[in-house]
Design an enzyme around this catalytic site. Sequence first.
Site, short mmCIF file in Angstrom:
data_model
loop_
_atom_site.label_atom_id
_atom_site.label_comp_id
_atom_site.label_asym_id
_atom_site.label_seq_id
_atom_site.Cartn_x
_atom_site.Cartn_y
_atom_site.Cartn_z
N GLU A 1 -4.85 2.92 6.13
CA GLU A 1 -4.66 3.12 4.71
C GLU A 1 -5.08 4.54 4.34
O GLU A 1 -4.66 5.09 3.33
CB GLU A 1 -5.51 2.13 3.89
N SER B 1 -11.60 -0.26 2.60
CA SER B 1 -10.85 -0.74 3.76
C SER B 1 -10.14 0.43 4.44
O SER B 1 -9.45 1.22 3.78
CB SER B 1 -9.83 -1.79 3.34
N ARG C 1 0.80 -1.22 0.00
CA ARG C 1 0.00 0.00 0.00
C ARG C 1 0.84 1.27 0.00
O ARG C 1 0.47 2.29 0.59
CB ARG C 1 -0.98 0.01 1.19
#
Length: 298
Positions: free
Chosen positions: A291, A221, A172
Amino acid sequence: MEIEDNKLLAEFTSWRVGGAAEKYVAPTSLAELKEAMIFARSNELPITLLGGGSNVLISDEGVAGLLIHTIKLNQIDVLEDQDELLIEAQAGAPKSEVLKIFLKYRLPPAVFLAGLPGDMGGGVVMNAGVGHSVAPREFCEIVKSFDVYTFNPDGDVEERTFDSETVHWSYRKSTNWQPGIITKVRVGWPNQPDDEVLKSVREGNKRRKTTQPLAQPSCGSVFKNPANDHAGRLIEASGLKGMTVGGAQVSEKHANFIVNTGDATAKDIHEVIEKVQAKVSETHSIFLTNEVVYLGKW
Protein backbone atom coordinates in the site's frame (compact mmCIF):
# COMPACT_ATOMS: atom_id res chain seq x y z
CA MET A 1 5.45 31.90 -0.81
CA GLU A 2 8.61 30.57 0.85
CA ILE A 3 10.62 27.92 -0.97
CA GLU A 4 13.23 26.24 1.23
CA ASP A 5 16.36 24.36 0.15
CA ASN A 6 17.37 20.95 1.55
CA LYS A 7 14.38 20.66 3.90
CA LEU A 8 14.51 17.55 6.08
CA LEU A 9 11.33 15.51 5.67
CA ALA A 10 11.42 12.78 8.34
CA GLU A 11 9.35 14.84 10.80
CA PHE A 12 6.52 15.05 8.26
CA THR A 13 6.09 11.28 7.92
CA SER A 14 4.45 8.89 10.35
CA TRP A 15 7.47 6.52 10.04
CA ARG A 16 9.82 9.40 11.00
CA VAL A 17 12.36 8.48 8.31
CA GLY A 18 13.59 9.97 5.04
CA GLY A 19 16.07 12.48 3.69
CA ALA A 20 15.73 16.06 2.50
CA ALA A 21 13.81 17.73 -0.31
CA GLU A 22 16.00 19.59 -2.79
CA LYS A 23 13.36 22.34 -2.70
CA TYR A 24 10.34 22.43 -0.38
CA VAL A 25 7.20 24.51 -0.19
CA ALA A 26 4.07 24.28 1.97
CA PRO A 27 1.46 26.49 0.26
CA THR A 28 -0.95 28.30 2.58
CA SER A 29 -3.57 28.87 -0.14
CA LEU A 30 -4.65 27.45 -3.47
CA ALA A 31 -3.19 30.56 -5.12
CA GLU A 32 0.21 29.67 -3.64
CA LEU A 33 -0.20 26.06 -4.77
CA LYS A 34 -0.75 27.28 -8.32
CA GLU A 35 2.29 29.56 -7.99
CA ALA A 36 4.41 26.63 -6.78
CA MET A 37 3.36 24.48 -9.74
CA ILE A 38 4.23 27.25 -12.19
CA PHE A 39 7.59 27.79 -10.45
CA ALA A 40 8.42 24.11 -10.85
CA ARG A 41 7.50 24.06 -14.52
CA SER A 42 9.37 27.30 -15.25
CA ASN A 43 12.51 25.89 -13.64
CA GLU A 44 12.09 22.41 -15.13
CA LEU A 45 11.83 20.83 -11.68
CA PRO A 46 9.96 17.57 -11.14
CA ILE A 47 7.09 17.91 -8.66
CA THR A 48 6.63 15.49 -5.77
CA LEU A 49 3.52 15.76 -3.63
CA LEU A 50 3.48 15.05 0.11
CA GLY A 51 0.25 15.00 2.08
CA GLY A 52 -0.30 13.66 5.58
CA GLY A 53 2.80 11.46 5.36
CA SER A 54 1.06 8.37 6.68
CA ASN A 55 1.37 6.11 3.67
CA VAL A 56 4.75 7.04 2.19
CA LEU A 57 8.34 5.88 2.45
CA ILE A 58 10.76 8.68 1.63
CA SER A 59 14.25 7.67 0.54
CA ASP A 60 17.20 8.35 2.82
CA GLU A 61 18.74 10.04 -0.25
CA GLY A 62 15.95 12.60 -0.31
CA VAL A 63 13.70 13.96 -3.06
CA ALA A 64 14.90 15.79 -6.17
CA GLY A 65 13.08 18.80 -7.57
CA LEU A 66 10.26 20.61 -5.77
CA LEU A 67 8.34 18.85 -3.02
CA ILE A 68 4.91 20.42 -2.48
CA HIS A 69 3.55 19.73 1.01
CA THR A 70 -0.21 20.24 1.33
CA ILE A 71 -0.26 20.23 5.14
CA LYS A 72 -1.39 23.88 5.36
CA LEU A 73 -4.23 23.44 2.85
CA ASN A 74 -6.56 22.25 5.59
CA GLN A 75 -9.71 24.35 5.48
CA ILE A 76 -13.01 22.54 6.07
CA ASP A 77 -16.53 23.85 5.38
CA VAL A 78 -19.78 22.17 6.42
CA LEU A 79 -22.58 22.53 3.88
CA GLU A 80 -25.60 21.48 5.88
CA ASP A 81 -28.57 20.10 4.01
CA GLN A 82 -31.83 18.82 5.40
CA ASP A 83 -31.49 15.46 3.65
CA GLU A 84 -27.71 15.12 3.34
CA LEU A 85 -24.68 16.37 5.26
CA LEU A 86 -22.10 17.70 2.80
CA ILE A 87 -18.53 18.60 3.79
CA GLU A 88 -15.97 20.35 1.59
CA ALA A 89 -12.37 19.88 2.73
CA GLN A 90 -9.11 21.05 1.22
CA ALA A 91 -6.78 18.20 0.30
CA GLY A 92 -4.49 18.66 3.29
CA ALA A 93 -7.28 18.53 5.86
CA PRO A 94 -6.77 15.59 8.24
CA LYS A 95 -9.33 12.80 7.98
CA SER A 96 -9.58 13.01 11.77
CA GLU A 97 -11.09 16.50 11.53
CA VAL A 98 -13.74 15.35 9.05
CA LEU A 99 -14.39 12.39 11.35
CA LYS A 100 -15.26 14.82 14.16
CA ILE A 101 -17.93 16.46 12.02
CA PHE A 102 -19.56 13.18 11.04
CA LEU A 103 -19.38 12.13 14.70
CA LYS A 104 -21.09 15.36 15.79
CA TYR A 105 -23.98 14.52 13.45
CA ARG A 106 -23.88 10.84 14.54
CA LEU A 107 -23.42 9.57 10.98
CA PRO A 108 -21.83 6.22 9.94
CA PRO A 109 -18.80 7.61 8.02
CA ALA A 110 -17.33 8.48 11.44
CA VAL A 111 -16.90 4.76 12.15
CA PHE A 112 -14.59 3.96 9.24
CA LEU A 113 -12.81 7.33 9.29
CA ALA A 114 -11.80 6.65 12.90
CA GLY A 115 -9.45 3.95 11.61
CA LEU A 116 -7.79 6.02 8.89
CA PRO A 117 -4.71 8.27 9.28
CA GLY A 118 -3.60 10.90 6.79
CA ASP A 119 -5.42 13.61 4.87
CA MET A 120 -8.44 13.89 2.59
CA GLY A 121 -6.48 14.16 -0.67
CA GLY A 122 -4.61 10.96 0.14
CA GLY A 123 -7.90 9.30 0.99
CA VAL A 124 -9.09 9.90 -2.58
CA VAL A 125 -5.80 8.92 -4.22
CA MET A 126 -5.70 5.49 -2.56
CA ASN A 127 -9.45 5.00 -2.01
CA ALA A 128 -8.62 4.60 1.67
CA GLY A 129 -10.66 2.13 3.65
CA VAL A 130 -10.76 -0.39 6.47
CA GLY A 131 -10.59 -4.16 6.44
CA HIS A 132 -13.51 -4.93 8.72
CA SER A 133 -17.11 -4.97 7.58
CA VAL A 134 -18.77 -1.60 8.13
CA ALA A 135 -20.79 0.69 5.88
CA PRO A 136 -19.26 2.80 4.48
CA ARG A 137 -15.82 1.19 4.45
CA GLU A 138 -14.05 2.96 1.53
CA PHE A 139 -13.65 6.57 0.41
CA CYS A 140 -15.50 5.96 -2.85
CA GLU A 141 -18.70 5.52 -0.83
CA ILE A 142 -18.61 9.03 0.64
CA VAL A 143 -16.90 11.11 -2.07
CA LYS A 144 -19.26 13.26 -4.12
CA SER A 145 -16.68 15.15 -6.20
CA PHE A 146 -13.19 16.64 -6.01
CA ASP A 147 -11.18 19.39 -7.68
CA VAL A 148 -7.78 18.98 -9.32
CA TYR A 149 -5.14 21.45 -10.46
CA THR A 150 -3.47 20.35 -13.68
CA PHE A 151 -1.41 21.89 -16.46
CA ASN A 152 -3.23 22.64 -19.70
CA PRO A 153 -1.52 22.38 -23.12
CA ASP A 154 -0.43 26.04 -22.86
CA GLY A 155 1.44 25.36 -19.61
CA ASP A 156 -1.02 27.21 -17.42
CA VAL A 157 -2.65 25.69 -14.33
CA GLU A 158 -6.36 25.00 -14.66
CA GLU A 159 -8.89 23.53 -12.26
CA ARG A 160 -10.95 20.48 -13.17
CA THR A 161 -13.80 18.92 -11.19
CA PHE A 162 -14.43 15.18 -11.14
CA ASP A 163 -17.71 13.67 -10.03
CA SER A 164 -17.33 10.41 -8.14
CA GLU A 165 -19.21 8.51 -10.86
CA THR A 166 -16.58 9.41 -13.49
CA VAL A 167 -13.67 8.11 -11.38
CA HIS A 168 -12.53 4.48 -11.57
CA TRP A 169 -12.42 3.22 -7.99
CA SER A 170 -10.76 -0.03 -7.01
CA TYR A 171 -9.13 -1.58 -3.95
CA ARG A 172 -6.78 1.08 -2.54
CA LYS A 173 -6.66 2.96 -5.82
CA SER A 174 -8.47 5.59 -7.88
CA THR A 175 -7.84 6.39 -11.55
CA ASN A 176 -9.31 8.29 -14.51
CA TRP A 177 -8.59 11.71 -13.00
CA GLN A 178 -4.79 11.99 -13.22
CA PRO A 179 -2.51 13.84 -13.84
CA GLY A 180 -2.84 16.64 -11.36
CA ILE A 181 -2.93 17.66 -7.70
CA ILE A 182 -6.15 17.27 -5.73
CA THR A 183 -7.13 20.58 -4.10
CA LYS A 184 -10.60 20.05 -2.58
CA VAL A 185 -12.72 17.02 -1.73
CA ARG A 186 -16.47 17.01 -1.17
CA VAL A 187 -17.93 14.15 0.86
CA GLY A 188 -21.45 13.48 2.08
CA TRP A 189 -23.87 11.09 3.68
CA PRO A 190 -27.65 10.98 4.26
CA ASN A 191 -28.42 13.09 7.32
CA GLN A 192 -30.02 10.32 9.34
CA PRO A 193 -28.44 10.31 12.83
CA ASP A 194 -27.70 6.95 14.41
CA ASP A 195 -27.15 6.83 18.17
CA GLU A 196 -25.01 3.69 17.76
CA VAL A 197 -22.29 5.61 15.88
CA LEU A 198 -20.61 7.03 18.98
CA LYS A 199 -20.58 3.58 20.59
CA SER A 200 -19.09 2.01 17.45
CA VAL A 201 -16.33 4.64 17.25
CA ARG A 202 -15.42 4.07 20.89
CA GLU A 203 -15.34 0.30 20.42
CA GLY A 204 -13.19 0.69 17.28
CA ASN A 205 -10.72 2.95 19.07
CA LYS A 206 -10.49 0.48 21.94
CA ARG A 207 -9.91 -2.41 19.53
CA ARG A 208 -7.15 -0.54 17.68
CA LYS A 209 -5.37 0.29 20.94
CA THR A 210 -5.22 -3.41 21.84
CA THR A 211 -4.38 -4.79 18.38
CA GLN A 212 -2.21 -2.12 16.70
CA PRO A 213 1.17 -0.61 17.70
CA LEU A 214 -0.17 2.92 17.98
CA ALA A 215 2.62 4.01 20.36
CA GLN A 216 5.36 3.42 17.76
CA PRO A 217 6.00 5.21 14.44
CA SER A 218 4.48 3.26 11.55
CA CYS A 219 2.56 3.90 8.35
CA GLY A 220 -0.46 1.81 9.30
CA SER A 221 -1.06 -1.26 7.17
CA VAL A 222 1.90 -1.88 4.86
CA PHE A 223 0.45 -4.51 2.52
CA LYS A 224 -2.84 -4.86 0.72
CA ASN A 225 -5.00 -7.80 1.77
CA PRO A 226 -5.07 -10.58 -0.85
CA ALA A 227 -8.48 -11.77 -2.00
CA ASN A 228 -10.27 -13.70 0.76
CA ASP A 229 -7.35 -13.40 3.18
CA HIS A 230 -5.47 -10.93 5.37
CA ALA A 231 -1.86 -9.85 4.92
CA GLY A 232 -1.33 -9.81 8.68
CA ARG A 233 -2.39 -13.45 9.01
CA LEU A 234 -0.09 -14.55 6.20
CA ILE A 235 2.88 -12.67 7.66
CA GLU A 236 2.30 -14.07 11.14
CA ALA A 237 1.81 -17.59 9.77
CA SER A 238 5.17 -17.21 8.02
CA GLY A 239 6.85 -16.70 11.40
CA LEU A 240 7.78 -13.09 10.73
CA LYS A 241 6.39 -11.27 13.75
CA GLY A 242 9.26 -9.43 15.39
CA MET A 243 11.62 -9.84 12.41
CA THR A 244 14.06 -6.91 12.46
CA VAL A 245 16.41 -5.10 10.10
CA GLY A 246 18.30 -2.28 11.80
CA GLY A 247 15.70 -0.15 13.56
CA ALA A 248 12.73 -1.49 11.54
CA GLN A 249 10.64 -4.34 12.85
CA VAL A 250 7.56 -6.34 11.89
CA SER A 251 5.32 -5.42 14.79
CA GLU A 252 4.86 -7.96 17.57
CA LYS A 253 1.33 -6.60 17.97
CA HIS A 254 0.08 -6.63 14.36
CA ALA A 255 2.08 -8.32 11.62
CA ASN A 256 0.89 -5.97 8.84
CA PHE A 257 2.58 -3.06 10.61
CA ILE A 258 6.29 -2.28 10.33
CA VAL A 259 7.42 -0.05 13.18
CA ASN A 260 10.37 2.24 13.72
CA THR A 261 11.85 1.08 17.01
CA GLY A 262 13.84 4.29 17.36
CA ASP A 263 16.64 4.57 14.82
CA ALA A 264 15.26 3.02 11.63
CA THR A 265 16.23 4.28 8.19
CA ALA A 266 14.10 4.13 5.07
CA LYS A 267 16.50 1.48 3.78
CA ASP A 268 15.83 -0.65 6.89
CA ILE A 269 12.07 -0.45 6.30
CA HIS A 270 12.46 -1.22 2.60
CA GLU A 271 14.53 -4.32 3.41
CA VAL A 272 11.91 -5.55 5.88
CA ILE A 273 9.23 -5.10 3.20
CA GLU A 274 11.26 -7.14 0.69
CA LYS A 275 12.03 -9.89 3.21
CA VAL A 276 8.33 -10.17 4.16
CA GLN A 277 7.30 -10.37 0.50
CA ALA A 278 9.91 -13.05 -0.23
CA LYS A 279 9.04 -15.21 2.80
CA VAL A 280 5.27 -15.03 2.33
CA SER A 281 5.72 -15.86 -1.35
CA GLU A 282 7.90 -18.83 -0.45
CA THR A 283 5.58 -20.06 2.32
CA HIS A 284 2.15 -19.37 0.85
CA SER A 285 2.78 -18.73 -2.88
CA ILE A 286 1.17 -15.30 -2.48
CA PHE A 287 2.97 -12.05 -3.32
CA LEU A 288 1.96 -9.22 -1.00
CA THR A 289 1.51 -5.88 -2.75
CA ASN A 290 2.48 -2.63 -1.03
CA GLU A 291 0.00 0.00 0.00
CA VAL A 292 3.04 2.19 0.66
CA VAL A 293 4.05 4.87 -1.87
CA TYR A 294 7.81 5.31 -2.40
CA LEU A 295 9.05 8.88 -2.80
CA GLY A 296 12.49 10.16 -3.75
CA LYS A 297 15.70 8.65 -5.07
CA TRP A 298 15.45 4.86 -4.82
